[in-house]
Write an enzyme that holds these catalytic residues in place. Structure first.
Site, PDB file in Angstrom:
ATOM      1  N   GLY A  82       1.027  -1.166  -0.202  1.00 45.74           N
ATOM      2  CA  GLY A  82       0.354  -0.175   0.128  1.00 45.74           C
ATOM      3  C   GLY A  82       1.489   1.317  -0.567  1.00 45.74           C
ATOM      4  O   GLY A  82       1.379   1.664  -1.484  1.00 45.74           O
ATOM      5  N   SER A 132       4.078  -5.581  -3.442  1.00 41.06           N
ATOM      6  CA  SER A 132       4.046  -4.241  -3.945  1.00 41.06           C
ATOM      7  C   SER A 132       4.846  -3.443  -2.446  1.00 41.06           C
ATOM      8  O   SER A 132       6.147  -3.185  -2.680  1.00 41.06           O
ATOM      9  CB  SER A 132       2.915  -3.657  -3.671  1.00 41.06           C
ATOM     10  OG  SER A 132       2.397  -2.231  -4.540  1.00 41.06           O
ATOM     11  N   TYR A 133       4.157  -2.813  -1.908  1.00 37.98           N
ATOM     12  CA  TYR A 133       5.057  -1.544  -0.586  1.00 37.98           C
ATOM     13  C   TYR A 133       5.319  -2.826  -0.106  1.00 37.98           C
ATOM     14  O   TYR A 133       6.556  -2.114   0.875  1.00 37.98           O
ATOM     15  CB  TYR A 133       3.839  -0.808   0.057  1.00 37.98           C
ATOM     16  CG  TYR A 133       4.865   0.706   0.713  1.00 37.98           C
ATOM     17  CD1 TYR A 133       5.042   1.218   0.085  1.00 37.98           C
ATOM     18  CD2 TYR A 133       4.699  -0.167   1.662  1.00 37.98           C
ATOM     19  CE1 TYR A 133       6.206   2.493   0.446  1.00 37.98           C
ATOM     20  CE2 TYR A 133       5.366   1.231   2.738  1.00 37.98           C
ATOM     21  CZ  TYR A 133       6.375   2.118   2.303  1.00 37.98           C
ATOM     22  OH  TYR A 133       7.015   3.133   2.344  1.00 37.98           O
ATOM     23  N   ASP A 183       2.605  -5.738 -16.006  1.00 42.29           N
ATOM     24  CA  ASP A 183       2.753  -4.016 -14.290  1.00 42.29           C
ATOM     25  C   ASP A 183       3.015  -3.341 -15.287  1.00 42.29           C
ATOM     26  O   ASP A 183       4.611  -3.153 -14.984  1.00 42.29           O
ATOM     27  CB  ASP A 183       3.079  -4.622 -13.205  1.00 42.29           C
ATOM     28  CG  ASP A 183       3.083  -4.175 -11.867  1.00 42.29           C
ATOM     29  OD1 ASP A 183       2.071  -2.921 -12.893  1.00 42.29           O
ATOM     30  OD2 ASP A 183       3.723  -4.042 -11.262  1.00 42.29           O
ATOM     31  N   HIS A 208       0.309  -7.305 -11.755  1.00 41.19           N
ATOM     32  CA  HIS A 208       1.126  -6.542 -10.492  1.00 41.19           C
ATOM     33  C   HIS A 208       1.152  -8.014  -8.987  1.00 41.19           C
ATOM     34  O   HIS A 208       1.633  -8.168  -8.614  1.00 41.19           O
ATOM     35  CB  HIS A 208       0.209  -5.541  -9.356  1.00 41.19           C
ATOM     36  CG  HIS A 208       1.519  -4.818  -8.492  1.00 41.19           C
ATOM     37  ND1 HIS A 208       2.063  -4.123  -8.700  1.00 41.19           N
ATOM     38  CD2 HIS A 208       0.492  -4.263  -7.563  1.00 41.19           C
ATOM     39  CE1 HIS A 208       2.692  -3.542  -7.901  1.00 41.19           C
ATOM     40  NE2 HIS A 208       1.523  -3.389  -6.637  1.00 41.19           N
TER      41      HIS A 208
END
Length: 473
Positions: free
Chosen positions: A93, A189-190, A386, A438
């Site tokens: 996030g 991701s994060y 992605d 992603h």
């Protein structure tokens, strides 16, 4: 019967009393608390049988502030789960729920049907090869909460790593039978920040205590935010080479956004991003070859304007099923959500957490340089459709480490077809997953299962089986 078995039976008996009288009082005996956390009946909408146990509840990571992290632990589908590896999964996030994405639409066994009411068993669930532990982290995400409301406004990388370490130490006290199992961490991701940062604090804790309090063996991240410069350079290149933006916009992005922090770009960088969005059109940048979810225009606008800030996540229509399902009171009761501290409205991602993030280093490559010599198994994977953290970004980050190559670039295979490409370096393995966006396990679940098997076993990605030649008749 052995004394230990009698003790466990006695503990389970006590747990029944706890369950009847006080659902949210933490027990001192770990087996009592385990039983209190065990999900002992089918989840709402679960019309299939399972042969594994699963548990959910809270771990208090700060007594003074009352910070509590929510977890869901799903045992390996194996006759002896404690003989299987334990994998912690984190979504990014920052501010997104590992329950919403990791469990409900990626690697977990319980996926949600389009009616938002019933579940189906994911045939490619990662609990076929490991015990899976999901944490909603940090507080303010999913069902995790703090009694101190200001905590939701002061999250950051450093405290998240520290709280997750405390969580793990306490979780292993609650589940001591997994204390000696091989432990791995993964995410996307994060979580490209969360995972190496947590691995770093675990390694330091083990060194300071002079014991392997947490039996960490390695970590793996996917489409991971790693280094702001490499991530942006690869993003611009991918957008241009995929034909989504013009030559002029590509040049201006590199000129005006060069060395700008990803989370707080300059006004001039912001303006050229607006032009890039317009040129790209109505596509899902998290998966450029699949149609976006046309639920409503507001949802699409929100995703559009957060692109480039790395705040949002891939948003297929499966996300709306999670929002409906996890807001149902009977689902929250089944998962042992504390009714006194449940969110007013459960969300897949918290905008409050994301927009109030306090610390985020521009690069975590220094952590890789620190941990690679320790012998941890470190893998990075990347879905190649992605546009947010594309394969080009990841390759730039890996190249910046200047690692010697052990096994050169090659295709890897699954059932006789190219699953992607891979290269092995001294201390790190890179895997590219063909046709994935992603969220790799969402788009290519079978390939993702092949990936996690190889990672946990410490083997190379599969090669093409030699073809059997048959004589002509």
């Amino acid at each position: 019967m052995a004394n230990s078995e009698w003790s466990q039976i006695f503990a389970i008996t006590l747990a029944t009393i706890f369950l009847c009288n006080n659902n949210f009082t933490f027990a001192t005996d770990p087996f009592v608390q385990q039983e209190q956390d065990r999900i002992d009946r089918p989840l709402p909408g679960q019309n299939f049988n399972i042969s594994f146990e699963h548990y959910s509840g809270y771990i208090t990571v700060n007594e003074d502030a009352g910070r509590n992290l929510f977890y869901w632990f799903i045992q390996a589908d194996h006759v002896d789960p404690t003989s299987m590896p334990l994998l912690l999964w984190l979504n990014g996030g920052p501010g997104c729920s590992s329950i919403a994405f990791g469990e409900a639409e990626e690697i977990g066994p319980f996926h949600i049907n389009s009616d938002s009411k019933t579940l189906y068993l994911n045939p490619y669930s990662w609990n076929q090869v490991a015990n899976i532990l999901y944490i909603d982290s940090p507080v303010g995400v999913g069902f995790s909460y703090s009694k101190n409301s200001s905590d939701i406004l002061t999250n950051g990388d450093k405290r998240t790593a520290e709280d997750n370490l405390i969580f793990l130490l306490k979780w292993f006290e609650r589940f001591p039978q997994y204390k000696n199992t091989d432990f791995f961490i993964s995410g996307e991701s994060y979580a490209g920040h969360y995972v190496p940062q947590l691995s770093q604090v675990i390694a330091k804790y083990n060194l300071e205590t002079k014991q392997d309090s947490i039996n960490l063996k390695g970590y793996m991240v996917g489409n991971a935010l790693t280094d702001d410069f490499s991530d942006q350079l690869g993003m611009f290149q991918f957008m241009w080479s995929s034909g989504m933006i013009s030559d002029q916009t590509f040049k201006l992005l590199n000129l005006l956004c060069d060395f700008q922090p990803v989370e707080h770009p300059s006004d001039s960088c912001d303006k050229i991003w607006d032009i890039a969005y317009e040129e790209m059109g109505d596509i899902d940048p998290y998966s450029i070859f699949t149609p976006p979810c046309h639920v409503n225009d507001n949802q699409l606008d929100k995703r559009k304007h957060s692109f480039g800030r790395l705040r949002s996540v891939y948003d297929p229509c499966t996300e709306k099923h999670s929002i409906i399902y996890f807001n149902r009171p009977e689902v929250q009761r089944a998962l042992h959500v504390d009714p006194d501290h449940k969110p007013d409205k459960w969300q897949t991602c918290s905008d409050v957490v994301g927009t109030n993030w306090k610390d985020s280093p521009t690069s975590v490559l220094n952590i890789y340089r620190e941990l690679i010599p320790t012998g941890l198994r470190i893998w990075i994977f990347s879905g190649n459709t992605d546009a947010v953290i594309p394969v080009a970004s990841t390759r730039y980050s890996i190249n910046a480490l200047k690692l010697p190559t052990l096994s050169p670039w090659r295709a890897w295979y699954d059932d006789g077809e190219v699953g992607g490409w891979t290269q092995e370096y001294a201390g790190l393995t890179f895997v590219n997953v063909r046709g994935a966006g992603h969220e790799v396990p969402l788009h290519r679940p079978k390939l993702a299962l092949t990936l996690i098997k190889a990672f946990l076993e410490g083997t190379s990605m599969p090669t093409l089986e030699p073809r059997t030649l048959t004589a002509a008749i």
